[in-house]
Design an enzyme around this catalytic site. Structure first.
Site, PDB file in Angstrom:
ATOM      1  N   LYS A 172       0.887  -1.174   0.000  1.00  0.00           N
ATOM      2  CA  LYS A 172       0.000   0.000   0.000  1.00  0.00           C
ATOM      3  C   LYS A 172       0.932   1.233   0.000  1.00  0.00           C
ATOM      4  O   LYS A 172       1.558   1.549   1.008  1.00  0.00           O
ATOM      5  CB  LYS A 172      -0.885  -0.041   1.244  1.00  0.00           C
ATOM      6  N   GLU A 248      10.143   1.382  10.567  1.00  0.00           N
ATOM      7  CA  GLU A 248      11.135   2.445  10.399  1.00  0.00           C
ATOM      8  C   GLU A 248      10.375   3.741  10.660  1.00  0.00           C
ATOM      9  O   GLU A 248       9.580   4.178   9.829  1.00  0.00           O
ATOM     10  CB  GLU A 248      11.709   2.349   8.986  1.00  0.00           C
ATOM     11  N   CYS A 282      13.372  11.031   7.470  1.00  0.00           N
ATOM     12  CA  CYS A 282      13.358  10.678   8.897  1.00  0.00           C
ATOM     13  C   CYS A 282      14.765  10.718   9.478  1.00  0.00           C
ATOM     14  O   CYS A 282      14.922  10.670  10.689  1.00  0.00           O
ATOM     15  CB  CYS A 282      12.682   9.344   9.129  1.00  0.00           C
ATOM     16  N   GLU A 379      10.377  16.199  15.717  1.00  0.00           N
ATOM     17  CA  GLU A 379      10.879  16.182  14.340  1.00  0.00           C
ATOM     18  C   GLU A 379      10.128  17.245  13.535  1.00  0.00           C
ATOM     19  O   GLU A 379       8.902  17.214  13.448  1.00  0.00           O
ATOM     20  CB  GLU A 379      10.558  14.777  13.806  1.00  0.00           C
TER      21      GLU A 379
HETATM   22  C1  SIN Z   1      14.036   8.142   5.185  1.00  0.00           C
HETATM   23  O1  SIN Z   1      13.643   6.969   5.333  1.00  0.00           O
HETATM   24  O2  SIN Z   1      13.339   9.113   5.493  1.00  0.00           O
HETATM   25  C2  SIN Z   1      15.405   8.393   4.650  1.00  0.00           C
HETATM   26  C3  SIN Z   1      15.718   7.503   3.542  1.00  0.00           C
HETATM   27  C4  SIN Z   1      17.048   7.769   2.972  1.00  0.00           C
HETATM   28  O3  SIN Z   1      17.855   8.522   3.521  1.00  0.00           O
HETATM   29  O4  SIN Z   1      17.317   7.155   1.931  1.00  0.00           O
END
Ligand code: SIN
Length: 476
Positions: A172, A248, A282, A379
């Site tokens: 999704k 993640e 992130c 964040e």
């Molecule tokens: C993320 O998952 O926001 C970062 C991914 C990345 O740095 O490739």
């Protein structure tokens, strides 16, 4: 430009079905109307994946690898089309979109190779009449939910290890950015995945689809990238079936510059770590801790570089920062700035929206930031850099670790003893030392604490999709 889009069979709405719209955040223009597939479609996709699972797992690793290789090559060949779709739906500059598509292809290449390297184990048995072994088997059907900020590379990062391991998947994609995933799946069909091995569910709203994936007994694992809040919810939903999860989630990355650092290199690294993808990653540097001896020099050079970042439509040449994904993201940055100013922060550049059709915000630097301010605790997910002054190493490590998150941290220093001590003391899943960028298909990406569970990329990423089975042979 959208030749690839026009070729996609799955993108037209099915007559009579509900649909949802996908917009370009730079212009507000409508890009596509997609079928809004709800719980019934998700269930059907899970059942299809389940039916295809055993046959896919029974192929040789070499055969699975061959299909992944073909998909990799098709993605490489269609980089320009895929990048154009990505920029249109997400807004990032075209050069960044091309780099993301290459990164997506790199995951497919990596796991096409890793598919051939799934090893078991033999164990010296404690008695002579027994033999003990461990074999690895695919976990089963995997439900994957990908975010809008890296709509191509996150698809590849999640599903290529699952496919290499022998799992069938249901994906999704984020409702804001489903088009590049659709284009990648169209190419996967050409690559020759057997029917049912990879399944795409478009939906305007993730909650029902997420619940179905988490609670359907045929799904053996969920892999999600997104907010910590949603990660917690998925964990709760998976708990009744003790379903495996890879999460993640959010971060609050510190970026520390010590007095002995190469300041020009640190400024370069901070620009990368803070402003790549407009700060919408992130692993974005969220708190810039600068030691007192180099604070003013760093701040001056950094602000100078930030002033030069050009903001605009990702298709315009020279643009470094595209729009934010939506108006909620704009409001969050404004709230962080207002809170910082109220508590004594100073604006060094930027600080406001850019008036245009899209959701643009001027790249902003704040100094005189303290740990009590929202910008240091949450964040931001946007082009806002918050600089905090510090005196000694112990203090900064304590402050850097004082968060529920543990995804990425960065620091710049040259003294070797300090480099080791700080690298070991930072409570993060990933630490960038004298670099502002560390994401790679060859390395384990992931966090500790409330930033997540599991790792993506590298050989460890493959292990996440394999179950260990102990075989004990007696009577020998
Ligand atoms: C993320 O998952 O926001 C970062 C991914 C990345 O740095 O490739």
């Amino acid at each position: 430009m959208f030749a690839a889009l026009d070729r996609l069979p799955a993108l037209g709405p099915v007559t009579g079905e509900p649909t949802f719209s996908v917009y370009n955040p730079s212009t507000g223009a409508l890009l596509a109307e997609l079928p809004d597939m709800g719980v019934a479609h998700t269930r059907a996709a899970i059942e299809k994946a389940h039916a295809a699972q055993a046959e896919w797992a029974a192929l040789t690793a070499r055969d699975r690898s061959d299909v992944l290789w073909r998909w990799h090559q098709l993605i490489v060949n269609h980089t320009d089309d895929l990048a154009a779709i990505l920029t249109a739906e997400m807004g990032k500059p075209l050069a960044e979109a091309k780099s993301e598509v290459s990164h997506a292809a790199a995951y497919l290449q990596w796991y096409a190779e890793e598919a051939n390297r799934i090893y078991g184990e033999t164990i010296s048995a404690p008695s002579t009449d027994r033999r003990m072994l461990v074999i690895k088997q695919p976990i089963g059907v995997v439900g994957t939910i990908t975010p809008w900020n890296f709509p191509a590379s996150m698809v590849a990062r999640k599903i290529s290890p699952a496919l290499a391991a022998g799992c069938a998947i249901v994906l999704k994609p984020a409702e804001q950015t489903p088009l590049v995933a659709g284009a990648m799946f169209a190419l996967a069909e050409v690559a020759g995945f057997p029917d049912g091995v990879i399944n795409l569910v478009y939906a305007s709203e993730g909650a029902d689809v997420g619940l179905e994936l988490c609670t359907h007994p045929m799904v053996r694992k969920i892999s999600f990238t997104g907010s910590t809040e949603v990660g917690r919810l998925l964990m709760r939903q998976c708990s009744d079936q003790v379903k495996k999860l890879a999460l993640e989630l959010g971060g609050n990355a510190p970026f520390i510059v010590f007095d002995d650092a190469d300041i020009d290199a640190a400024v370069d690294g901070a620009i990368q770590a803070k402003f790549r993808n407009g700060g919408q990653t992130c692993v974005s540097a969220n708190r810039l801790y600068i030691q007192s001896g180099v604070h003013d020099e760093f701040a001056e050079k950094f602000v100078e570089r930030v002033r030069q970042l050009s903001v605009g439509d990702g298709f315009d040449p020279g643009v470094a920062i595209g729009p934010l994904i939506d108006t909620r993201a704009l409001a969050k940055i404004e709230a962080h700035i207002a809170d910082a100013l109220e508590k004594g922060g100073t604006i060094r550049c930027g600080g406001e929206r850019i008036v245009a059709d899209g959701t643009f915000f001027a790249p902003t630097v704040l100094t005189d930031i303290t740990s009590t301010m929202r910008v240091a605790q949450e964040e931001t997910f946007g082009p806002l850099a918050a600089i905090i002054h510090f005196e000694d190493a112990e203090q900064v490590v304590r402050e850097a670790n004082d968060t529920i998150y543990g995804l990425a941290a960065y620091f710049y220093a040259s003294n070797l003893k300090r480099v080791w001590r700080v690298a070991e003391a930072l409570e993060y899943g990933m630490v960038g030392i004298n670099t502002g960028r560390m994401s790679s298909e060859a390395a384990p990406f992931g966090g500790i604490k409330q930033s997540g569970i599991g790792r993506e990329g590298s050989r460890h990423g493959l292990e996440d999709y394999l179950e260990m089975k102990y075989l004990c042979m007696g009577g020998i």
